[in-house]
Structure formats: structure tokens, C-alpha cells
Design a protein around this motif. Structure first.
Motif, mmCIF file in Angstrom:
data_model
loop_
_atom_site.group_PDB
_atom_site.id
_atom_site.type_symbol
_atom_site.label_atom_id
_atom_site.label_comp_id
_atom_site.label_asym_id
_atom_site.label_seq_id
_atom_site.Cartn_x
_atom_site.Cartn_y
_atom_site.Cartn_z
ATOM 1 N N GLN A 37 -6.964 1.503 4.232
ATOM 2 C CA GLN A 37 -6.086 0.916 5.242
ATOM 3 C C GLN A 37 -6.666 1.147 6.629
ATOM 4 O OE1 GLN A 37 -2.047 2.496 5.456
ATOM 5 N NE2 GLN A 37 -1.268 0.534 6.177
ATOM 6 N N GLY A 40 -3.150 -1.287 11.776
ATOM 7 C CA GLY A 40 -2.466 -2.565 11.925
ATOM 8 C C GLY A 40 -2.535 -3.473 10.711
ATOM 9 N N GLN A 41 -3.147 -2.970 9.646
ATOM 10 C CA GLN A 41 -3.272 -3.765 8.423
ATOM 11 C C GLN A 41 -2.558 -3.072 7.269
ATOM 12 O OE1 GLN A 41 -4.865 -6.813 8.465
ATOM 13 N NE2 GLN A 41 -4.981 -6.382 10.657
ATOM 14 N N GLY A 42 -2.250 -3.850 6.236
ATOM 15 C CA GLY A 42 -1.725 -3.240 5.027
ATOM 16 C C GLY A 42 -2.866 -2.660 4.205
ATOM 17 N N PRO A 43 -2.559 -1.788 3.264
ATOM 18 C CA PRO A 43 -3.603 -1.235 2.404
ATOM 19 C C PRO A 43 -4.311 -2.331 1.616
ATOM 20 C CG PRO A 43 -1.567 0.023 2.201
ATOM 21 C CD PRO A 43 -1.235 -1.207 2.984
ATOM 22 N N MET A 89 -8.111 4.863 6.725
ATOM 23 C CA MET A 89 -7.314 5.779 5.916
ATOM 24 C C MET A 89 -7.554 5.399 4.463
ATOM 25 S SD MET A 89 -4.870 8.160 5.831
ATOM 26 C CE MET A 89 -3.542 8.106 7.036
ATOM 27 N N GLN B 6 3.599 -11.458 6.872
ATOM 28 C CA GLN B 6 4.854 -10.833 7.291
ATOM 29 C C GLN B 6 5.006 -11.062 8.792
ATOM 30 O OE1 GLN B 6 4.029 -6.902 4.741
ATOM 31 N NE2 GLN B 6 6.134 -7.046 5.513
ATOM 32 N N GLN B 38 6.431 2.588 5.275
ATOM 33 C CA GLN B 38 5.356 3.488 5.669
ATOM 34 C C GLN B 38 5.640 4.059 7.050
ATOM 35 O OE1 GLN B 38 1.331 1.862 5.898
ATOM 36 N NE2 GLN B 38 0.469 3.843 5.316
ATOM 37 N N PRO B 44 2.458 4.830 1.909
ATOM 38 C CA PRO B 44 3.658 4.011 1.673
ATOM 39 C C PRO B 44 4.577 4.659 0.631
ATOM 40 C CG PRO B 44 1.667 2.662 1.605
ATOM 41 C CD PRO B 44 1.220 4.092 1.612
ATOM 42 N N LEU B 89 6.263 -2.855 4.306
ATOM 43 C CA LEU B 89 5.191 -3.608 3.673
ATOM 44 C C LEU B 89 5.711 -4.350 2.456
ATOM 45 C CD1 LEU B 89 2.672 -0.639 3.722
ATOM 46 C CD2 LEU B 89 2.281 -2.767 4.940
ATOM 47 N N LEU B 100 -1.809 -3.689 -6.140
ATOM 48 C CA LEU B 100 -0.916 -4.247 -5.138
ATOM 49 C C LEU B 100 -1.718 -4.994 -4.090
ATOM 50 C CD1 LEU B 100 1.518 -1.230 -4.689
ATOM 51 C CD2 LEU B 100 1.886 -3.315 -5.997
ATOM 52 N N PHE B 102 -1.110 -6.265 -0.465
ATOM 53 C CA PHE B 102 -0.151 -6.015 0.608
ATOM 54 C C PHE B 102 -0.246 -7.045 1.721
ATOM 55 C CE2 PHE B 102 1.801 -1.920 -0.193
ATOM 56 C CZ PHE B 102 0.942 -1.280 -1.052
ATOM 57 N N GLY B 103 0.898 -7.280 2.368
ATOM 58 C CA GLY B 103 0.904 -7.975 3.636
ATOM 59 C C GLY B 103 0.519 -7.002 4.740
ATOM 60 N N THR B 104 0.497 -7.477 5.982
ATOM 61 C CA THR B 104 0.085 -6.625 7.104
ATOM 62 C C THR B 104 1.183 -5.672 7.537
ATOM 63 O OG1 THR B 104 0.735 -8.379 8.601
ATOM 64 C CG2 THR B 104 -1.598 -8.252 8.041
ATOM 65 N N GLY B 105 2.417 -5.931 7.074
ATOM 66 C CA GLY B 105 3.521 -5.053 7.436
ATOM 67 C C GLY B 105 4.234 -5.520 8.686
#
Lengths: 114, 112
Positions: A37, A40-43, A89, B6, B38, B44, B89, B100, B102-105
Motif C-alpha cells: 500500500q 493515498g491508495q488502497g492495498p 507499507m 470510490q 483503515q 484494514p 475501503l 482482494l 481494493f478501491g482507493t478508499g
């Protein structure tokens, strides 16, 4: 059981060095995932183990990255010849096949490559 | 390629109001979808899962809807509290390995 643990929590290294991270999943979980990760981004998915077998690797996982899960318990993720773009991360997650497939995440290892 | 979107902007709401977060996806037909919370510097945490044959799922103050025709999921937090402030997320479950995607949240900030 205290959940998924990861070690170290933070790692600062110089470009070109090798680093290794460890993940201890929840003990009865047979599925283990690594994600990366950035801010500002999702994992993003990196790789997946079912027991000790590595069954899927993302195209994101260059040949500098290698992961193992000996004996189907803890897992290690090694990055060789680190680059500044590897700063992120690194998250580990585990789940039990046949459950609702929710994944339990560790606290992550924050890698900074100088 | 598969894409999950998102709310790109942070969502600021007043305590006690209902927060609604959106997740849209393309080029995918997931069997189910998950929502995670998260907090800064942490991994998360799973909140809810909804399957393709379920229109709505509830858990305490949380509600998720799933519209496979619109390719959209909505996540609602009713009677929001400052402690609900976090990044939320949306994740599609992909393939036989259940990895999974994931979107950016969406960053939610609940003001007291």
C-alpha cells in the motif's frame, strides 16, 4: 490468539540493500496474502499462499521480490536490491478457507528506501 | 482491466448524520464484495461482506447495499460519531484465491 503480527513495524534502508519482512498469521488460518500500500491508495495484491504452496503472484512482483511460507505457518517477504519505488507499507493478511473469507490484516511493515 | 472507484474527495459530515460512501466497479462480476475500515498507520479491519444475491446487509449502525446491475455498492453509517472517522475501503473478491482488489478508499471525517 492475538491476531496477525508483522515484524519489523518500520524499516529504513539504503537503496541497493536487501530487506526481509516476517508475518505470523492467525494459527488456524491456511490462507496467507501479502499486499503493498502506498500513500493515498488502497492495498494492492502481491502474492498468495495456501498452506505452504505459493499459488498466485501478481505481475507487480518483480524478480527482486520473493516470498516463502515454510511449513505453512509464518511467511517471509524478501526484497533484493531495494529501489526508492519500493517504499510502501507491506501488509500481510490471513484467512481460513471455507469461512466467510474475511481477511485479517496485520499492522504492516513500513519500508522507507533512501 | 478491472477498476474500482470510490469517492475521491474526503467526506466531511456532522456528528449524528448519516454518511454514505460509494463504490463503483467495472469489467468485473464479483460473487461478493467486502468493506474494510483503515485507521492511519494500521492494517484494514473487516466490517461487512455482501453477496451478489443479497440486496442489503446490516450490522449495528452500518448498512451495505449491492446493485449488480449498476455495478455499485453503497456503504452507510447512521448516527455517525467522531470515532467513525477513518478511511473506508471497498474490496472485490477476485478469483479462486479470494485475493482482494481494493478501491482507493474514502476518507471520512465526522465533526463533533
Amino acid at each position: 490468539d492475538t491476531g496477525v503480527s508483522q515484524d519489523p513495524r518500520h524499516k529504513i534502508t539504503k537503496r541497493g540493500q536487501n530487506v526481509t519482512f516476517r508475518c505470523d498469521p492467525i494459527s488456524e488460518h491456511n490462507r496467507l496474502y501479502w499486499y503493498r500500500q502506498t500513500l493515498g491508495q488502497g492495498p494492492e495484491f502481491l502474492t498468495y499462499f495456501q498452506n505452504e504452496a505459493q499459488l498466485e503472484k501478481s505481475r507487480l512482483l518483480s524478480d527482486r521480490f520473493s516470498a516463502e511460507r515454510p511449513k505453512g505457518s509464518f511467511s517471509t517477504l524478501e526484497i533484493q536490491r531495494t529501489e526508492q519505488g519500493d517504499s510502501a507499507m507491506y501488509l500481510c493478511a490471513s484467512s481460513f478457507r471455507g469461512s466467510s473469507d474475511e481477511q485479517f490484516f496485520g499492522p504492516g511493515t513500513r519500508l522507507t528506501v533512501l | 482491466s478491472q477498476k474500482i472507484e470510490q469517492n475521491s474527495e474526503a467526506l466531511n459530515i456532522q456528528e449524528g448524520k448519516t454518511a454514505t460512501l460509494t463504490c463503483n466497479y467495472t469489467n468485473y462480476s464479483p460473487a461478493y464484495l467486502q468493506w474494510y475500515r483503515q485507521d492511519p498507520g494500521r492494517g484494514p479491519v473487516f466490517l461487512l461482506l455482501i453477496r451478489e444475491n443479497e440486496k442489503e446487509k446490516r450490522k449495528e449502525r452500518l448498512k451495505v447495499t449491492f446493485d449488480t446491475t449498476l455495478k455499485q455498492s453503497l456503504f452507510h453509517i447512521t448516527a455517525s460519531q467522531p470515532a467513525d472517522s477513518a478511511t473506508y475501503l471497498c474490496a472485490l473478491v477476485g478469483g479462486a484465491t479470494n485475493k482482494l482488489i481494493f478501491g482507493t478508499g474514502t476518507l471520512l471525517a465526522v465533526q463533533p
